[in-house]
Design an enzyme around this catalytic site. Sequence first.
Site, PDB file in Angstrom:
ATOM      1  N   GLU A 180      -2.284   0.018  -4.632  1.00  0.00           N
ATOM      2  CA  GLU A 180      -2.452  -1.090  -3.687  1.00  0.00           C
ATOM      3  C   GLU A 180      -2.573  -2.400  -4.446  1.00  0.00           C
ATOM      4  OE1 GLU A 180      -5.542  -2.271  -0.042  1.00  0.00           O
ATOM      5  OE2 GLU A 180      -5.934  -0.543  -1.327  1.00  0.00           O
ATOM      6  N   ASP A 201       0.868  -1.181   0.000  1.00  0.00           N
ATOM      7  CA  ASP A 201       0.000   0.000   0.000  1.00  0.00           C
ATOM      8  C   ASP A 201       0.900   1.225   0.000  1.00  0.00           C
ATOM      9  OD1 ASP A 201      -2.150   1.665   0.089  1.00  0.00           O
ATOM     10  OD2 ASP A 201      -3.000   0.877   1.940  1.00  0.00           O
TER      11      ASP A 201
END
Length: 488
Positions: A106, A11
Site C-alpha cells: 500500500e 492497495d
Amino acid sequence: MRPAPTILHLDMDAFFAAAEQAAKPSLRGKPVVVGGIGPRGVVSTASYEARVFGIRSAMPTAQARRLCPNAAYLTPRFTLYRQVSEAVMELLHALSPLVEPLSLDEAFVDLEAGGVPPETAAVRGVGEQLRRDIRSATGLTGSVGLAGAKLLAKIASEAAKPDGLVVIEPGTERELLGPMTVRTLPGVGPATAETLRRAGIHTVAETAEAGEAELVRLLGKAHGAGLYAMALGRDDRPVVAERDAKSISVEDTFEVDLTDRTRVRSEVLRLADRCVQRLRAAGRSGRTVVIKVRNYDFSTLTRSETLRGPTDDPAVIREAAARLLEMVDTTGGVRLLGVGVSGLADFTQEDLFAQVATEREAEESAKAAAAAAAEPAGGTEPHEAEEERPRRWHPGLDVVHEEFGAGWVQGSGVGRVTVRFETPWSAPGRVRTFAVEDPALRPGEPLPLVRGGPADGQSSEPAILPKFLSPEPGEDTGSEAGEEISSR
C-alpha cells in the site's frame, strides 16, 4: 484540497494470499488463508475465494477453519512478499519522486510532483497504466484511488476493490462521504465510534452537522477539530516520501504456554537474533532494546533498556534482552514473546559493551565445544537433544528435493511430510510424501513470480493466469484486509 485528483493511493488486492496463489498453480481460484496456522494463530490475509465463507483478517485461524475447512492454510513467506513489493514500489517511483509507502502492499503517490497534468483524464490514464504494469510485472492486481486528498484517495481505492480504479472529482467529497459510517474516517476506532454513537452521531454527514464545537466537547480539541475537518472532506496532509521506521521488532505466539524458564530464555535469545537480522537488512541500528511478554491470562507487559549508543551487534542485543527478561515473572506461563529495537539510527556507534559481549560469547562457545568434546559417547545434553529434533515443515514453505526439484509443503505429521512439486510457471504439480528426516529434502527459497528472460532459457511471460484474479459474477469480494507492517 487540490483542484485536481492528483493524489493516487494503491492497495494490492488480498496481497499475501494472491501472491501465494500466484506462486502455487494448484491454489489458483481456490480459497487460501495466510497467517498463523497453530491453535492460537490469526488470519493475516484471506483470498477473495475464502472471504465468500466469511473469513476476514484478524480472525482466529481456528474460527476460519470451522468456516472453511477445505481452504489452504499457509505460513507467511515474507521473503516472497518483499520481492513483489519491491517490484511494485519501483513502478510507483517511476511515476513520481514523492511515494509514501504505508506497508508492503500500500502506498500514496503525488502525481503532481511527477509532472502529470492536473486533469482528470490524464491522472486516470496514469492509474490505468499503473494497474496494467503491476499485472505485467508481478502477475497480481492492485486497486487504485485518485482524489485531491489522501483521505479521499484511500476511500476511493477501497471502493475500487478488487482490481479497479475510482476517481473522486474535487467538489464531490461531501456528497460521497455523507452516507458513509463514521468509522470510515481515519482515527475513528471502536472507542471514538461509541462516544459518537451515544451522542446520536453515526454517519460522516451527521459528524459534519454536529459542528466543530460539539466534536471538541466530545473528543477533545485536537481530535474533535481534526475529525470535523475530515467530515467536510478537508485533508491537506502532504505525501511524504520517507516514512521512517520507529522500531523494528519480531514476536511469536506459542501453541502451548511456556512454563520452563530455560525455554523462555532461549526463545527470547532466538527472537533477538531474528530482530538483528531485520535491523541489518534495513541498514539500521538501534539504541533501545524492548521485550514483550504476554502471560497465560493475556496480560501483557513490556520492559526496555536504553544503551549508551545505537548498535546492531547481536551479542549486545541478546544480552540486553536477557537482562530485561530477568525482570519478568514467567512462572504462570507465557503465550507470546517479542523482542524489538527502537531509537533507530543509520549508523552504529562503537560500544565497549559490544566488545565485551562478543568476547564473552566467544569464550562461552569455546567452553561449550570443549565440554561437548569431553562428553562420553552416547551422552546427550538437553540442548543437543533440542537440536536433534525432526525438522518442522510448515504448510506453504518452500522446499527442494534432490530428485523432484522445487515444491512446497502441503502438510506434515506423524513423521511424514507431504510436498506438492510445482513452480509459478508450471501446471499444477504432483504430490509426494517423504519422511520428515529424508536427507534428499531441504528448505528452499521462493521462486520469482515472473519467469526470467532469455538469459536463463525461460519465457518472459507473466507467471499468472488472469482467470483466477477476476472474481466470478456475483462473487462476494468483501473488504480488503490491511497488512501488518513493522514500520508503524
